[in-house]
Design a protein around this motif. Structure first.
Motif, PDB file in Angstrom:
ATOM      1  N   HIS A   1       0.865  -1.190   0.000  1.00 41.72           N
ATOM      2  CA  HIS A   1       0.000   0.000   0.000  1.00 41.72           C
ATOM      3  C   HIS A   1       0.900   1.237   0.000  1.00 41.72           C
ATOM      4  O   HIS A   1       1.852   1.321   0.784  1.00 41.72           O
ATOM      5  CB  HIS A   1      -0.938  -0.023   1.209  1.00 41.72           C
ATOM      6  CG  HIS A   1      -1.913  -1.153   1.140  1.00 41.72           C
ATOM      7  ND1 HIS A   1      -2.127  -2.033   2.177  1.00 41.72           N
ATOM      8  CD2 HIS A   1      -2.727  -1.553   0.117  1.00 41.72           C
ATOM      9  CE1 HIS A   1      -3.035  -2.924   1.801  1.00 41.72           C
ATOM     10  NE2 HIS A   1      -3.413  -2.666   0.566  1.00 41.72           N
TER      11      HIS A   1
ATOM     12  N   GLU B   1       2.077   3.367   3.199  1.00 49.10           N
ATOM     13  CA  GLU B   1       2.500   2.640   4.408  1.00 49.10           C
ATOM     14  C   GLU B   1       4.020   2.680   4.464  1.00 49.10           C
ATOM     15  O   GLU B   1       4.719   1.762   4.015  1.00 49.10           O
ATOM     16  CB  GLU B   1       1.881   1.242   4.387  1.00 49.10           C
ATOM     17  CG  GLU B   1       0.352   1.374   4.342  1.00 49.10           C
ATOM     18  CD  GLU B   1      -0.431   0.082   4.425  1.00 49.10           C
ATOM     19  OE1 GLU B   1       0.177  -0.996   4.466  1.00 49.10           O
ATOM     20  OE2 GLU B   1      -1.672   0.181   4.461  1.00 49.10           O
TER      21      GLU B   1
ATOM     22  N   ARG C   1      -2.926   5.203  -0.894  1.00 50.53           N
ATOM     23  CA  ARG C   1      -2.910   3.760  -0.590  1.00 50.53           C
ATOM     24  C   ARG C   1      -2.831   2.935  -1.876  1.00 50.53           C
ATOM     25  O   ARG C   1      -2.146   1.926  -1.958  1.00 50.53           O
ATOM     26  CB  ARG C   1      -4.194   3.418   0.169  1.00 50.53           C
ATOM     27  CG  ARG C   1      -4.412   1.957   0.473  1.00 50.53           C
ATOM     28  CD  ARG C   1      -5.725   1.807   1.247  1.00 50.53           C
ATOM     29  NE  ARG C   1      -6.065   0.432   1.523  1.00 50.53           N
ATOM     30  CZ  ARG C   1      -5.570  -0.273   2.546  1.00 50.53           C
ATOM     31  NH1 ARG C   1      -4.694   0.283   3.354  1.00 50.53           N
ATOM     32  NH2 ARG C   1      -5.941  -1.510   2.746  1.00 50.53           N
TER      33      ARG C   1
ATOM     34  N   HIS D   1       3.260  -3.761   6.437  1.00 49.36           N
ATOM     35  CA  HIS D   1       2.133  -2.830   6.328  1.00 49.36           C
ATOM     36  C   HIS D   1       2.036  -1.950   7.575  1.00 49.36           C
ATOM     37  O   HIS D   1       2.750  -2.150   8.556  1.00 49.36           O
ATOM     38  CB  HIS D   1       0.820  -3.610   6.206  1.00 49.36           C
ATOM     39  CG  HIS D   1       0.648  -4.327   4.911  1.00 49.36           C
ATOM     40  ND1 HIS D   1      -0.274  -3.943   3.973  1.00 49.36           N
ATOM     41  CD2 HIS D   1       1.294  -5.398   4.402  1.00 49.36           C
ATOM     42  CE1 HIS D   1      -0.207  -4.764   2.929  1.00 49.36           C
ATOM     43  NE2 HIS D   1       0.743  -5.656   3.169  1.00 49.36           N
ATOM     44  N   SER D   2       1.064  -1.019   7.515  1.00 47.68           N
ATOM     45  CA  SER D   2       0.733  -0.190   8.679  1.00 47.68           C
ATOM     46  C   SER D   2      -0.755   0.106   8.625  1.00 47.68           C
ATOM     47  O   SER D   2      -1.428  -0.216   7.645  1.00 47.68           O
ATOM     48  CB  SER D   2       1.566   1.088   8.672  1.00 47.68           C
ATOM     49  OG  SER D   2       1.458   1.753   7.430  1.00 47.68           O
TER      50      SER D   2
HETATM   51 ZN   LIG Z   1      -1.515  -2.232   4.089  1.00 48.22          ZN
END
Ligand SMILES: [Zn+2]
Length: 308
Positions: A45, A48, A92, A136-137
């Motif tokens: 994404h 992130e 994103r 990810h975040s």
């Molecule tokens: Zn993500």
């Protein structure tokens, strides 16, 4: 909608564009000693940033495996490069969620988008890895957690590492699509190795980037690619994914503001989506990933239950 502080800004990744496997932003290093092939993947994404910091850390320091193969990749750089500090949640993805299109239906299908082109380009990179850490975040500022299908190989690795201690286990995969970590043989019962997502905390926090660097070291150390012992120990807790609700109506709303980890009693109302009421299917139903701003066709919330 207030914008949280942006403690980590994107940096120019152009110096890492030319990889060495014929795919942009993919770098591979092979040791003389045989060993497992580990993929550290960032930016599935685009906003992130923690994964970008961890991947750059490996490349900037010139980390090389002492055995096996290390591949470092930046996935959705196109979305990353669209980052606008005044609209930080909009980078994103460009069109498709790059973490839901790793099935043959999508990859071999007729549709086209930035993300589909990138997934098709990276397909072999993902398929060739034995073990995958996909970094990810989260939109909301919540504690870090693992996400993975409940194969024993994933449980074994994540339980062996020092942090994070929270696990979101998907017994039946993602109902809303095929994530990178479930591509091809990685999604099968007899897959080649561990393939897991780490959610490091809020997208723009410095602490998320720091955790991503530590977990990357732990992951590489676990498989013997670098000399490194994970530090710390604590009580792990796991949640089982029950349902992913995809937003159907622009008027989707939660019954109260949610950030994640809130607990609902059986049948308690969590959200309204048009005529549909989203209610807790069980006692102690714990929610993950509540959307900040609902978008029709994107995920609104995950419903889970604590595991023993
Ligand atoms: Zn993500």
């Amino acid at each position: 909608m207030t914008i949280p502080p942006i403690e980590v800004l994107p940096r120019d990744l152009t110096p890492y564009r030319a990889g060495n496997v014929g795919v942009d932003y993919v770098h591979r290093f092979v040791a003389d000693q045989p060993g497992p092939h580990v993929l550290i993947n960032a930016l599935t994404h685009g906003n992130e940033f923690c994964g970008m910091v961890a991947a750059c850390d490996l490349l900037d320091r010139g980390v090389r495996p002492r055995r096996g193969t290390l591949t470092v990749s930046f996935a959705n750089v196109a979305a990353y490069e669209s980052f606008d500090v005044s609209k930080p949640f909009e980078s994103r993805q460009i069109t498709h969620n790059l973490n839901r299109i790793w099935s043959t239906q999508w990859l071999d299908g007729p549709e086209d988008s930035v993300e589909l082109r990138r997934a098709r380009a990276m397909r072999e990179v993902v398929a060739q890895a034995d073990h995958i850490l996909d970094i990810h975040s989260t939109a909301q500022d919540v504690a870090p957690f693992w996400v993975y299908p409940g194969h024993a190989r994933n449980v074994a690795v994540t339980r062996a590492l020092a942090q994070p201690l929270t696990h979101l286990v998907m017994p039946n995969g993602m109902s809303s699509g095929t994530p990178l970590i479930e591509h091809g043989r990685h999604g099968q019962a007899d897959g080649p190795g561990a393939a897991v997502v780490i959610e490091c905390g809020q997208h723009f926090k410095r602490a998320s980037a720091e955790l991503a660097m530590v977990v990357t070291q732990d992951f590489l150390g676990h498989f013997g690619l670098i000399e490194h012992e994970p530090k710390g120990a604590g009580q792990h807790r796991a949640y089982e994914m029950l349902h992913t609700h995809v937003v159907q109506n622009a008027g989707f709303s939660f019954t109260r503001p949610l950030v994640g980890f809130e607990v609902f009693a059986k049948d308690e109302l969590i959200a309204i989506d048009g005529a549909e009421e989203i209610r807790a299917p069980c006692d102690d139903c714990t929610i993950f990933m509540p959307t900040r701003a609902p978008i029709v066709g994107r995920e609104g919330v995950y419903l889970t239950r604590p595991l023993g």
